[in-house]
Design a protein around this motif. Structure first.
Motif, PDB file in Angstrom:
ATOM      1  N   LEU A  48       0.794  -1.009   0.077  1.00 17.72           N
ATOM      2  CA  LEU A  48      -0.545   0.199  -0.001  1.00 17.72           C
ATOM      3  C   LEU A  48       0.843   1.641   0.350  1.00 17.72           C
ATOM      4  O   LEU A  48       0.849   2.062  -0.527  1.00 17.72           O
ATOM      5  N   SER A  49       2.283   1.226   0.619  1.00 19.54           N
ATOM      6  CA  SER A  49       3.204   2.432   0.406  1.00 19.54           C
ATOM      7  C   SER A  49       3.443   2.784  -1.066  1.00 19.54           C
ATOM      8  O   SER A  49       3.750   3.975  -1.505  1.00 19.54           O
ATOM      9  N   GLU A  50       3.468   1.564  -1.493  1.00 19.39           N
ATOM     10  CA  GLU A  50       4.197   2.073  -2.824  1.00 19.39           C
ATOM     11  C   GLU A  50       3.111   2.493  -3.832  1.00 19.39           C
ATOM     12  O   GLU A  50       3.284   3.151  -4.683  1.00 19.39           O
ATOM     13  N   GLY A  51       1.348   1.917  -3.420  1.00 21.21           N
ATOM     14  CA  GLY A  51      -0.039   2.705  -3.955  1.00 21.21           C
ATOM     15  C   GLY A  51       0.409   4.018  -3.667  1.00 21.21           C
ATOM     16  O   GLY A  51      -0.904   4.509  -3.655  1.00 21.21           O
ATOM     17  N   ARG A  52       1.145   4.470  -2.633  1.00 18.52           N
ATOM     18  CA  ARG A  52       0.879   6.105  -2.323  1.00 18.52           C
ATOM     19  C   ARG A  52      -0.504   5.925  -0.854  1.00 18.52           C
ATOM     20  O   ARG A  52      -0.988   7.210  -1.162  1.00 18.52           O
ATOM     21  N   HIS A  53      -0.824   5.039   0.001  1.00 20.01           N
ATOM     22  CA  HIS A  53      -1.891   5.156   0.821  1.00 20.01           C
ATOM     23  C   HIS A  53      -1.761   5.654   1.852  1.00 20.01           C
ATOM     24  O   HIS A  53      -0.935   6.297   2.193  1.00 20.01           O
ATOM     25  N   LYS A  54      -2.330   6.412   2.219  1.00 15.57           N
ATOM     26  CA  LYS A  54      -3.003   6.538   3.958  1.00 15.57           C
ATOM     27  C   LYS A  54      -2.672   5.443   4.932  1.00 15.57           C
ATOM     28  O   LYS A  54      -3.617   4.608   4.262  1.00 15.57           O
ATOM     29  N   LEU A  55      -1.646   4.830   5.157  1.00 11.90           N
ATOM     30  CA  LEU A  55      -1.962   3.888   6.274  1.00 11.90           C
ATOM     31  C   LEU A  55      -1.492   4.550   7.817  1.00 11.90           C
ATOM     32  O   LEU A  55      -0.948   5.291   8.143  1.00 11.90           O
ATOM     33  N   ALA A  56      -2.402   3.774   8.753  1.00 15.33           N
ATOM     34  CA  ALA A  56      -2.165   3.949  10.146  1.00 15.33           C
ATOM     35  C   ALA A  56      -2.724   2.562  10.481  1.00 15.33           C
ATOM     36  O   ALA A  56      -3.324   0.993   9.774  1.00 15.33           O
ATOM     37  N   ILE A  57      -0.694   1.908  11.038  1.00 13.07           N
ATOM     38  CA  ILE A  57      -1.419   0.348  11.853  1.00 13.07           C
ATOM     39  C   ILE A  57      -1.639   0.496  13.673  1.00 13.07           C
ATOM     40  O   ILE A  57      -1.443   1.432  13.550  1.00 13.07           O
ATOM     41  N   LEU A  58      -2.851   0.137  13.622  1.00 11.85           N
ATOM     42  CA  LEU A  58      -3.166  -0.218  15.059  1.00 11.85           C
ATOM     43  C   LEU A  58      -3.103  -1.770  15.691  1.00 11.85           C
ATOM     44  O   LEU A  58      -2.412  -2.847  15.386  1.00 11.85           O
ATOM     45  N   SER A  59      -2.196  -2.052  17.066  1.00 11.06           N
ATOM     46  CA  SER A  59      -2.558  -2.973  18.035  1.00 11.06           C
ATOM     47  C   SER A  59      -3.190  -2.764  19.603  1.00 11.06           C
ATOM     48  O   SER A  59      -3.076  -1.407  19.294  1.00 11.06           O
TER      49      SER A  59
END
Length: 407
Positions: free
Chosen positions: A271-282
């Protein structure tokens, strides 16, 4: 190995024998035996004095090839050891220390005799756990020529750091089959008669594909404009990684926890390659958020965060999604979990209420030797709430599971 100078077992035995011989010779009046006893006592003491005066001087340089590896793989460690003391006559014993998850380091001996010398020594380290690990210091032990005394010291030189990342699998573009980034089914209508100028456009936003730029309208309005597509692309995705210790089975690189971390990292990299806005939660809180970084910079920051991700003592997966502000505008929600309870499934279902793409990867309970009826019921519950749920087995490649998702 330890610092300081001490006698070996041979030196201690010789010292005791000499002392006994000296006492016995003095008692019976044997002068020749007395001199022999004194000589035996003197030898270990001279060995200690030799090591004190002729101090070993050893330098080293260490290289790791490569210095960053995925968990479960290995790296090559090469030590260039240089002796700077010409009076060093005996063999030098070394131990290059490392964390137990790297095998505890390596021990070796170099026997070169008198004079200065340089020697290269190599060994292989296999990483069984994610994180950053220090390789070093290089402990050394020098002795006298007769082997009566030892001097332990740390060779001069810098320690090295080995970075062990999650395994990152190369995944195919999932935007079509998995629905990642799909923001709905609204179909824009043309205004007026058909023509090149009648297509709906809007101002360019962060994350828009450059291929959608409408150059004619851009020139007219003097501002970058993009075409509206049938399925507008919303580059916002939230990934949930289940780090609860008690929810996983297996240990080390082959456990379900590392599988989950590897899967989330792989999807996030795509997704980073597709320039997505990302959030990773735990369950322990927010692990990573894109912020102002995009592309490769965002990808590297994400890998750093996932490398340092620790297990959690939380018992409820809902702790990862109990902040509604984190999910208000998310278009895609991907969760990779351990064994689920009905409370965990209910929390995920509530969190995905506004998302348009819902994907969950969960363990195959039977394959992980966990006969858990509640886990199976949770899977059925999520599927009934619109989640696309796929199970994974031990050692199953992540791309193989994602292929079933896109199918």
């Amino acid at each position: 190995m330890r610092r300081g100078t001490r006698l070996t077992g041979r030196g201690i035995a010789l010292l005791l024998c000499g002392a006994l011989a000296t006492v016995a010779a003095a008692y019976i009046g044997e002068v020749d035996l007395l001199w022999l006893g004194l000589a035996l006592v003197a030898l270990p003491l001279l060995a200690l004095g030799y090591l004190f005066l002729a101090r070993p001087l050893v330098d080293h340089e260490r290289s790791l090839t490569p210095p960053t590896i995925p968990v479960g793989t290995s790296t090559r460690v090469v030590l260039h050891v240089a002796n700077q003391s010409p009076a060093q006559a005996s063999a030098l014993r070394f131990h290059d220390s490392a964390d137990e998850s790297l095998g505890g380091g390596a021990s070796f001996t170099i026997a070169r005799g008198f004079g200065e010398w340089t020697q290269a020594v190599g060994y292989t380290v296999q990483a069984l756990r994610r994180g950053r690990f220090t390789v070093g210091p290089l402990w050394a032990q020098a002795g006298d020529p007769l082997g009566l005394a030892l001097r332990g010291f740390v060779a001069r030189g810098r320690n090295s750091v080995l970075r062990v990342t999650p395994r990152i699998w190369r995944l195919e573009d999932l935007a079509g089959g998995a629905g990642l980034g799909s923001a709905g089914d609204a179909t824009p209508q043309r205004i007026g008669s058909a023509g090149a100028d009648d297509v709906l456009v809007r101002e360019h936003r962060h994350g828009d594909d450059i291929r959608r730029v409408h150059w004619k309208m851009t020139a007219k309005r003097d501002d970058l404009m993009v075409r509206l597509e049938e399925h507008p692309w919303d580059p916002s995705s939230t990934l949930i990684v289940d780090t609860r210790r008690d929810a996983h089975r297996g240990h080390g690189a082959d456990g379900s926890l590392e599988w989950a971390v590897s899967a989330v990292t792989s999807v996030a990299a795509l997704l980073s390659e597709g320039r997505h806005k990302l959030a990773i939660l735990s369950p322990s809180g927010r692990v990573f958020e894109t912020g102002h970084s995009v592309g490769e910079a965002s990808r590297q920051l994400m890998i750093e965060a996932m490398t340092d991700l620790a297990t959690s003592e939380e018992t409820w997966l809902g702790s990862a999604v109990d902040d509604p502000e984190l999910l208000t505008s998310v278009a895609s929600l991907v969760a990779v979990t351990g064994l689920l309870s009905t409370a965990d499934a209910a929390a995920l279902a509530a969190a995905g209420g506004r998302a348009r793409s819902l994907i969950a990867l969960v363990p195959d309970a039977a394959a992980w030797h966990a006969d858990d009826d509640e886990h199976r019921e949770s899977i059925r519950f999520l599927r009934g709430r619109g989640w696309r749920v796929e199970t994974f087995r031990p050692l199953e490649p992540v791309p193989q599971v994602w292929e079933r998702v896109t199918r």
